[in-house]
Design a protein around this motif. Structure first.
Motif, mmCIF file in Angstrom:
data_model
loop_
_atom_site.group_PDB
_atom_site.id
_atom_site.type_symbol
_atom_site.label_atom_id
_atom_site.label_comp_id
_atom_site.label_asym_id
_atom_site.label_seq_id
_atom_site.Cartn_x
_atom_site.Cartn_y
_atom_site.Cartn_z
ATOM 1 N N ILE A 69 0.853 -1.179 0.000
ATOM 2 C CA ILE A 69 0.000 0.000 0.000
ATOM 3 C C ILE A 69 0.898 1.241 0.000
ATOM 4 C CG2 ILE A 69 -1.811 1.272 1.214
ATOM 5 C CD1 ILE A 69 -2.734 -1.374 2.412
ATOM 6 N N MET A 70 0.697 2.082 -1.008
ATOM 7 C CA MET A 70 1.565 3.254 -1.199
ATOM 8 C C MET A 70 0.737 4.526 -1.238
ATOM 9 S SD MET A 70 3.426 1.180 -4.215
ATOM 10 C CE MET A 70 1.878 0.290 -4.372
ATOM 11 N N THR A 71 1.296 5.600 -0.714
ATOM 12 C CA THR A 71 0.609 6.888 -0.751
ATOM 13 C C THR A 71 0.677 7.462 -2.151
ATOM 14 O OG1 THR A 71 1.125 7.338 1.564
ATOM 15 C CG2 THR A 71 0.548 9.232 0.189
ATOM 16 N N ASN A 72 -0.466 7.791 -2.721
ATOM 17 C CA ASN A 72 -0.523 8.438 -4.031
ATOM 18 C C ASN A 72 -0.376 9.946 -3.870
ATOM 19 O OD1 ASN A 72 -1.052 8.860 -6.817
ATOM 20 N ND2 ASN A 72 -3.190 9.271 -6.332
ATOM 21 N N MET A 73 -1.131 10.506 -2.938
ATOM 22 C CA MET A 73 -0.994 11.933 -2.629
ATOM 23 C C MET A 73 -1.521 12.174 -1.223
ATOM 24 S SD MET A 73 -4.066 13.527 -4.970
ATOM 25 C CE MET A 73 -5.724 12.821 -4.933
ATOM 26 N N SER A 74 -0.899 13.121 -0.534
ATOM 27 C CA SER A 74 -1.356 13.508 0.795
ATOM 28 C C SER A 74 -2.313 14.694 0.674
ATOM 29 C CB SER A 74 -0.165 13.892 1.672
ATOM 30 O OG SER A 74 0.439 15.088 1.184
ATOM 31 N N HIS A 75 -2.998 15.012 1.756
ATOM 32 C CA HIS A 75 -3.871 16.185 1.758
ATOM 33 C C HIS A 75 -3.081 17.453 1.428
ATOM 34 C CE1 HIS A 75 -6.087 13.333 4.409
ATOM 35 N NE2 HIS A 75 -7.135 13.828 3.781
ATOM 36 N N GLU A 76 -1.906 17.561 2.027
ATOM 37 C CA GLU A 76 -1.090 18.765 1.840
ATOM 38 C C GLU A 76 -0.585 18.880 0.407
ATOM 39 O OE1 GLU A 76 -1.422 17.600 5.954
ATOM 40 O OE2 GLU A 76 -0.650 16.484 4.204
ATOM 41 N N GLU A 77 -0.126 17.743 -0.169
ATOM 42 C CA GLU A 77 0.367 17.758 -1.549
ATOM 43 C C GLU A 77 -0.746 18.140 -2.514
ATOM 44 O OE1 GLU A 77 3.817 14.297 -1.393
ATOM 45 O OE2 GLU A 77 1.718 13.755 -1.702
ATOM 46 N N ASN A 78 -1.932 17.623 -2.271
ATOM 47 C CA ASN A 78 -3.048 17.926 -3.152
ATOM 48 C C ASN A 78 -3.447 19.387 -3.072
ATOM 49 O OD1 ASN A 78 -6.406 17.837 -3.358
ATOM 50 N ND2 ASN A 78 -5.283 16.796 -4.991
ATOM 51 N N MET A 79 -3.437 19.950 -1.881
ATOM 52 C CA MET A 79 -3.764 21.372 -1.738
ATOM 53 C C MET A 79 -2.737 22.241 -2.454
ATOM 54 S SD MET A 79 -5.091 21.528 2.212
ATOM 55 C CE MET A 79 -5.548 23.277 2.157
ATOM 56 N N GLU A 80 -1.491 21.817 -2.387
ATOM 57 C CA GLU A 80 -0.449 22.569 -3.087
ATOM 58 C C GLU A 80 -0.637 22.478 -4.593
ATOM 59 O OE1 GLU A 80 4.438 22.556 -3.529
ATOM 60 O OE2 GLU A 80 3.494 21.579 -1.812
ATOM 61 N N GLY A 128 -3.944 24.413 -5.463
ATOM 62 C CA GLY A 128 -3.985 25.809 -5.031
ATOM 63 C C GLY A 128 -5.084 26.087 -4.024
ATOM 64 N N SER A 129 -5.796 25.054 -3.611
ATOM 65 C CA SER A 129 -6.888 25.247 -2.646
ATOM 66 C C SER A 129 -6.323 25.569 -1.267
ATOM 67 C CB SER A 129 -7.743 23.982 -2.565
ATOM 68 O OG SER A 129 -8.715 24.096 -1.544
ATOM 69 N N LYS A 130 -6.998 26.465 -0.574
ATOM 70 C CA LYS A 130 -6.609 26.814 0.791
ATOM 71 C C LYS A 130 -7.545 26.167 1.817
ATOM 72 C CE LYS A 130 -3.387 29.597 -0.733
ATOM 73 N NZ LYS A 130 -1.959 29.179 -0.634
ATOM 74 N N THR A 131 -8.579 25.472 1.322
ATOM 75 C CA THR A 131 -9.606 24.970 2.236
ATOM 76 C C THR A 131 -9.729 23.449 2.259
ATOM 77 O OG1 THR A 131 -11.277 25.226 0.498
ATOM 78 C CG2 THR A 131 -10.998 27.056 2.041
ATOM 79 N N LEU A 132 -9.376 22.772 1.169
ATOM 80 C CA LEU A 132 -9.640 21.336 1.110
ATOM 81 C C LEU A 132 -8.579 20.611 0.310
ATOM 82 C CD1 LEU A 132 -11.757 19.110 1.825
ATOM 83 C CD2 LEU A 132 -12.710 19.470 -0.451
ATOM 84 N N GLY A 133 -8.080 19.517 0.867
ATOM 85 C CA GLY A 133 -7.143 18.659 0.140
ATOM 86 C C GLY A 133 -7.651 17.234 0.113
ATOM 87 N N PHE A 134 -7.305 16.515 -0.958
ATOM 88 C CA PHE A 134 -7.720 15.121 -1.105
ATOM 89 C C PHE A 134 -6.512 14.210 -0.906
ATOM 90 C CE2 PHE A 134 -10.737 17.607 -3.530
ATOM 91 C CZ PHE A 134 -11.956 17.032 -3.215
ATOM 92 N N SER A 135 -6.733 13.097 -0.247
ATOM 93 C CA SER A 135 -5.671 12.111 -0.063
ATOM 94 C C SER A 135 -6.127 10.776 -0.627
ATOM 95 C CB SER A 135 -5.322 11.959 1.416
ATOM 96 O OG SER A 135 -4.231 11.068 1.586
ATOM 97 N N ALA A 136 -5.190 10.015 -1.190
ATOM 98 C CA ALA A 136 -5.511 8.697 -1.746
ATOM 99 C C ALA A 136 -4.273 7.815 -1.711
ATOM 100 C CB ALA A 136 -6.025 8.823 -3.184
#
Length: 231
Positions: free
Chosen positions: A27-38, A41-49
């Motif tokens: 099981i590998m991290t595809n993206m973290s909440h922080e990486e997705n927000m970066e 460009g969102s300042k309110t919501l990030g997606f992780s998978a």
């Protein structure tokens, strides 16, 4: 009528117990909440998978006939009725390796259960192997399984799915003919392995659901197996 849901599935995680011939689970991290927000460009919501690398036969799973019979259907071409429907669970927990589950054992277990096997039934076999050994190295070794005659006894009664709380329906490691799978291949029925919590449904009739993923040309599929019992 009130229904009770019982989870019959093992947990999926990196390091989970997998039959030796199959791919281990990663099981590998595809993206973290922080990486997705970066990235967005969102300042309110990030997606992780996360990404999963898992065998079609990892954890609680059902087999496509094609896995062991090249002339048989793949998992996506098998009747969905093989993966859900009326089921019973027979208690064979007193039979230990190196003894096979023979027709007489199945007949006795069926009689003790007070149930009957009907055409199109799903039959789960409570061996107790998961309860005794899961989480140890012994889980993948030295467990009882169906003889050829035992598996044929079930198939000829119209059973469409044979399930166990062990890594395989065969007696391992001795039975290199893989008798349970051989019969499933001959009758074009499925089997379900690595179940758990069968002690909660033993000797009962219930609604079983264990749908496979719709994997094109799949040799099998992980499932989320559950039992629905009337309370």
């Amino acid at each position: 009528m009130t229904l009770k849901l019982i989870d019959l599935s093992q947990e999926i995680y990196q390091g989970m117990s997998v039959f030796p011939m199959h791919q281990k689970t990663f099981i590998m991290t595809n993206m973290s909440h922080e990486e997705n927000m970066e990235n967005t460009g969102s300042k309110t919501l990030g997606f992780s998978a996360r990404n999963l690398l898992i065998s079609e036969h990892g954890g609680t799973h059902s087999d496509g006939v094609w896995e062991f019979n090249p002339e048989g259907p793949t998992i996506d071409n098998m009747p969905l009725e093989y993966f859900w429907g009326s089921a019973i669970c027979l208690d064979l927990s007193h039979i230990r390796y190196p003894s096979y589950f023979e027709p007489k054992d199945l007949e006795e277990a069926l009689s003790r259960s007070g149930q009957e096997i009907r055409q199109g039934d799903i039959v789960l076999l409570y061996t107790g192997h998961h309860d005794r050994t899961f989480g140890t190295d012994m889980f993948q070794t030295d467990y009882s399984g169906l003889s050829y005659e035992g598996a044929k006894w079930l198939a000829e009664k119209g059973v469409v799915n044979i399930g166990v709380d062990a890594p395989a329906i065969d007696l391992t490691p001795d039975d290199i003919d893989f008798s349970g799978h051989l019969v499933c291949g001959e009758y074009h029925i499925t089997n379900t392995e690595n179940l758990c919590n069968l002690d909660k449904v033993v000797n009962k009739r219930f609604l079983y659901i264990g749908l496979p993923l719709k994997i094109r040309d799949g040799s099998g599929s992980p499932i989320r197996a559950v039992a629905l019992l009337e309370e």
